[in-house]
Design a protein around this motif. Structure first.
Motif, PDB file in Angstrom:
ATOM      1  N   ASP A  63       0.826  -1.211   0.000  1.00 19.78           N
ATOM      2  CA  ASP A  63       0.000   0.000   0.000  1.00 19.78           C
ATOM      3  C   ASP A  63       0.861   1.262   0.000  1.00 19.78           C
ATOM      4  O   ASP A  63       0.555   2.235  -0.703  1.00 19.78           O
ATOM      5  N   VAL A  64       1.933   1.250   0.772  1.00 21.74           N
ATOM      6  CA  VAL A  64       2.821   2.419   0.830  1.00 21.74           C
ATOM      7  C   VAL A  64       3.519   2.613  -0.518  1.00 21.74           C
ATOM      8  O   VAL A  64       3.599   3.737  -1.022  1.00 21.74           O
ATOM      9  N   LEU A  65       4.007   1.530  -1.100  1.00 21.73           N
ATOM     10  CA  LEU A  65       4.689   1.642  -2.390  1.00 21.73           C
ATOM     11  C   LEU A  65       3.748   2.144  -3.482  1.00 21.73           C
ATOM     12  O   LEU A  65       4.123   3.014  -4.283  1.00 21.73           O
ATOM     13  N   VAL A  66       2.527   1.623  -3.508  1.00 19.25           N
ATOM     14  CA  VAL A  66       1.542   2.063  -4.501  1.00 19.25           C
ATOM     15  C   VAL A  66       1.193   3.532  -4.275  1.00 19.25           C
ATOM     16  O   VAL A  66       1.120   4.324  -5.227  1.00 19.25           O
ATOM     17  N   THR A  67       0.981   3.907  -3.012  1.00 19.83           N
ATOM     18  CA  THR A  67       0.661   5.304  -2.697  1.00 19.83           C
ATOM     19  C   THR A  67       1.794   6.224  -3.128  1.00 19.83           C
ATOM     20  O   THR A  67       1.564   7.253  -3.774  1.00 19.83           O
ATOM     21  N   ALA A  68       3.030   5.869  -2.778  1.00 19.35           N
ATOM     22  CA  ALA A  68       4.186   6.704  -3.116  1.00 19.35           C
ATOM     23  C   ALA A  68       4.344   6.827  -4.630  1.00 19.35           C
ATOM     24  O   ALA A  68       4.564   7.926  -5.156  1.00 19.35           O
ATOM     25  N   TYR A  69       4.222   5.721  -5.334  1.00 20.72           N
ATOM     26  CA  TYR A  69       4.367   5.732  -6.789  1.00 20.72           C
ATOM     27  C   TYR A  69       3.272   6.587  -7.442  1.00 20.72           C
ATOM     28  O   TYR A  69       3.558   7.427  -8.303  1.00 20.72           O
ATOM     29  N   PRO A  84      12.150  13.207   5.016  1.00 16.79           N
ATOM     30  CA  PRO A  84      11.093  13.355   6.030  1.00 16.79           C
ATOM     31  C   PRO A  84       9.849  14.084   5.503  1.00 16.79           C
ATOM     32  O   PRO A  84       8.723  13.696   5.807  1.00 16.79           O
ATOM     33  N   ARG A  85      10.040  15.105   4.710  1.00 23.30           N
ATOM     34  CA  ARG A  85       8.896  15.844   4.167  1.00 23.30           C
ATOM     35  C   ARG A  85       8.179  15.018   3.098  1.00 23.30           C
ATOM     36  O   ARG A  85       6.956  15.026   3.026  1.00 23.30           O
ATOM     37  N   ARG A  86       8.935  14.308   2.285  1.00 24.81           N
ATOM     38  CA  ARG A  86       8.332  13.430   1.280  1.00 24.81           C
ATOM     39  C   ARG A  86       7.479  12.368   1.985  1.00 24.81           C
ATOM     40  O   ARG A  86       6.340  12.115   1.588  1.00 24.81           O
ATOM     41  N   ASP A  87       8.030  11.771   3.026  1.00 26.06           N
ATOM     42  CA  ASP A  87       7.283  10.738   3.746  1.00 26.06           C
ATOM     43  C   ASP A  87       6.050  11.309   4.444  1.00 26.06           C
ATOM     44  O   ASP A  87       5.023  10.633   4.550  1.00 26.06           O
ATOM     45  N   ALA A  88       6.121  12.553   4.907  1.00 28.08           N
ATOM     46  CA  ALA A  88       4.939  13.185   5.506  1.00 28.08           C
ATOM     47  C   ALA A  88       3.828  13.301   4.458  1.00 28.08           C
ATOM     48  O   ALA A  88       2.654  13.040   4.753  1.00 28.08           O
ATOM     49  N   CYS A  89       4.193  13.666   3.241  1.00 30.87           N
ATOM     50  CA  CYS A  89       3.201  13.758   2.167  1.00 30.87           C
ATOM     51  C   CYS A  89       2.641  12.381   1.822  1.00 30.87           C
ATOM     52  O   CYS A  89       1.426  12.240   1.604  1.00 30.87           O
ATOM     53  N   ILE A  90       3.496  11.381   1.791  1.00 39.29           N
ATOM     54  CA  ILE A  90       3.025  10.022   1.509  1.00 39.29           C
ATOM     55  C   ILE A  90       2.083   9.559   2.612  1.00 39.29           C
ATOM     56  O   ILE A  90       1.056   8.941   2.328  1.00 39.29           O
TER      57      ILE A  90
END
Length: 162
Positions: A63-69, A84-90
């Motif tokens: 789910d995380v990989l699909v969301t990030a992609y 950290p900011r990218r992961d906050a957006c994800i």
């Protein structure tokens, strides 16, 4: 594109439920907030109403990989942010869906301009922040400071909540 910090944050924020449940929006879910209505299958097999911790972990990572992609395809500027900011957006997109995150147009502009104060304010000026106050304050702080917020270590007995 799934850091251990992001996975730890999602485990903490979502909690683990090995039996299907209705989430706060009355959507049938399982594991770490996996939506069984829109995504009833994993690896070509229907997800049952009771799963193992191992399957919950596999589904979370997927789910995380699909969301990030999907988020990166929809908003390429995501790649310009520090981790950290990218992961906050994800994490926001994980909770709201990518389409929900994309609705934060002023946040995305502020992030693109590296205006962290404005980005912080935009995260907190949302319905999601009013509904999940503590979580969204943590996410907003991560965006403001560019440092991961820490999650407490969870004991094995505390991982699944009902």
């Amino acid at each position: 594109m799934a850091s251990e910090q992001l996975l730890a944050q999602l485990r903490f924020e979502e909690g683990l439920r090995l039996e299907a449940y209705q989430d706060s929006r009355d959507i049938k879910s399982i594991g770490y907030g996996h939506n069984l209505v829109t995504q009833p299958f994993f690896a070509g097999v229907r997800i049952p109403d009771r799963i193992s911790t191992d399957l919950a972990e596999q589904v979370l990572l997927n789910d995380v990989l699909v969301t990030a992609y999907t988020l990166l395809q929809s908003w390429p500027l995501l790649a310009n942010l520090d981790l950290p900011r990218r992961d906050a957006c994800i994490q926001m997109a994980f909770q709201l869906g990518v389409h929900g995150f994309l609705g934060f147009s002023q946040l995305r502009i502020a992030l693109g301009q590296q205006d962290w104060d404005k980005a912080y304010a935009e995260v907190l000026d949302s319905q999601a922040a009013r509904e999940c106050t503590n979580r969204w304050h943590r996410i907003a702080g991560q965006i403001l400071h560019g440092v991961y917020y820490q999650v407490p270590a969870l004991a094995k007995a505390d991982i699944e909540h009902s």
